[in-house]
Design an enzyme around this catalytic site. Structure first.
Site, PDB file in Angstrom:
ATOM      1  CG  ASP A  73      55.571  30.181  48.254  1.00 27.48           C
ATOM      2  OD1 ASP A  73      55.408  29.927  49.465  1.00 27.48           O
ATOM      3  OD2 ASP A  73      55.902  31.312  47.844  1.00 27.48           O
ATOM      4  CD  GLU A 127      57.836  33.371  52.977  1.00 22.97           C
ATOM      5  OE1 GLU A 127      58.433  34.020  53.863  1.00 22.97           O
ATOM      6  OE2 GLU A 127      58.442  32.831  52.011  1.00 22.97           O
TER       7      GLU A 127
END
Length: 355
Positions: A73, A127
């Site tokens: 991400d 994350e």
């Protein structure tokens, strides 16, 4: 947006494909689909998908295992897509944090076909947002056997230098209590904002503790990051809260850090709002020594917190090693030198495959 990934291609081209596939936290399905499909096309890899986490590993029966981890991400796009390659610099959202590192991992998975260690690859989601959604934490809870090994390498940006361990981080609220009164008769109350003066003076007088562990120098930090208080323009405030962030060397436990702050702000109400212990360098582990030798450069301390701490808590020595300057992460100007991408790939290939 890419439809397929050629994992054996130049890792720079692979980075471009990943960067041009948007994957803001919570919207990683497409990039996870690409990664899963490409890994399943490789021979000799066991591949598992859980949510938007993709796991792959070799099962060669080798005496040691290295875990490589990277998140898929990014932070929200800031007018910095599609990617742009100019003068050996790749610009774009996620180029530093951390699709360059992901590309290196994927290329290694396809090209290191006779590794000296069994390999595990962990590509995870979420994350960049609240820790409760971090895909690595979900793997730890639901598939812990996938995080076992002798060394973990988190391919976060480190400018192509091995960053060993990481600092711990703790945030506390330092609360002062007073008594309300009309400001025209302020002497009849007790100003809670004024009462924070001693705490602010303590912060102003703070001198960083510097610690050397395994040849790596960690510098601690203590900063006020927020202050709140006040009722109205004519009222003496009866409460004020100072938020403090302490970054501490990994020779301290989380309990040590909390004890230190409670003693430092004795006389105030202190509430812990966030705590993540650090990770020791672990450079004495055999696999870590091999990685350092393959890099040809001295490791340095990681001044910040990363997911290496999750691996250290599981008993794995862990390092950060990836392309890009971490100070550019989350900025509109995010960019990575392409030679750092190739350098990181070459170091890992030497370490893992003896090239």
């Amino acid at each position: 947006m890419a439809d397929t990934l050629d994992l054996a291609a130049d890792p720079v081209e692979l980075t471009i494909a990943l960067v041009d596939t948007p994957s803001v936290s919570g919207d990683e399905k497409h990039i996870a689909d690409l990664v899963e499909r490409a890994l399943r096309e490789q021979t000799g890899l066991e591949v598992v998908r859980t949510g938007n986490v993709v796991l792959a590993r070799t099962n060669l029966g080798l005496p040691s295992r290295v875990v490589l981890a990277g998140h898929l991400d990014t932070v929200p796009i800031n007018d910095n897509l599609p990617s742009r390659l100019a003068d050996g610099i790749l610009h774009g959202c996620g180029s530093v944090d951390m699709k360059g590192g992901d590309a290196v991992m994927l290329n290694v998975a396809a090209t290191v076909t006779a590794p000296r260690h069994d390999l595990t690859f962990v590509f995870y989601d979420c994350e960049e947002i609240e820790a409760s959604r971090n895909g690595l934490g979900r793997v730890e809870r639901e598939l812990p056997e996938w995080l076992r090994g002798d060394l973990a390498i988190v391919c976060e940006a480190s400018q192509g230098v091995i960053e060993a361990g990481c600092q711990g981080t703790i945030r506390v609220e330092v609360r002062a209590v007073g008594e309300r009164a009309h400001t025209a008769r302020g002497w009849m109350g007790r100003n809670a904002i004024h009462a924070l003066g001693d705490a602010l003076a303590t912060l102003g007088a703070y001198e960083s503790r510097i610690v050397e562990i395994d040849g790596c120098t960690y510098r601690e930090g203590l900063q006020a990051v927020k202050i709140t208080g006040g009722v109205a323009g004519n009222v003496v405030p009866d409460e004020a809260v100072l938020t403090v962030n302490h970054r501490f060397a990994p020779d301290k436990s989380g309990a040590d850090a909390e004890k230190y702050l409670r003693e430092l702000f004795a006389g105030y109400e202190v509430t812990v709002t966030d705590l993540s212990p650090g990770a020791l360098p672990g450079l004495s582990a055999p696999a870590a020594r091999e990685l350092v030798a393959a890099s040809g450069a001295a490791p340095v301390a990681k001044l910040g917190w990363t997911d290496v701490a999750r691996f250290a808590a599981l008993g794995l020595p862990a390092v950060n090693f990836g392309p890009g300057d971490p100070s550019l992460a989350h900025t509109k100007q995010e960019h990575v030198p392409v030679e750092q991408i190739r350098h990181c790939r070459d170091v890992l290939a030497r370490f893992l495959g003896g090239e």
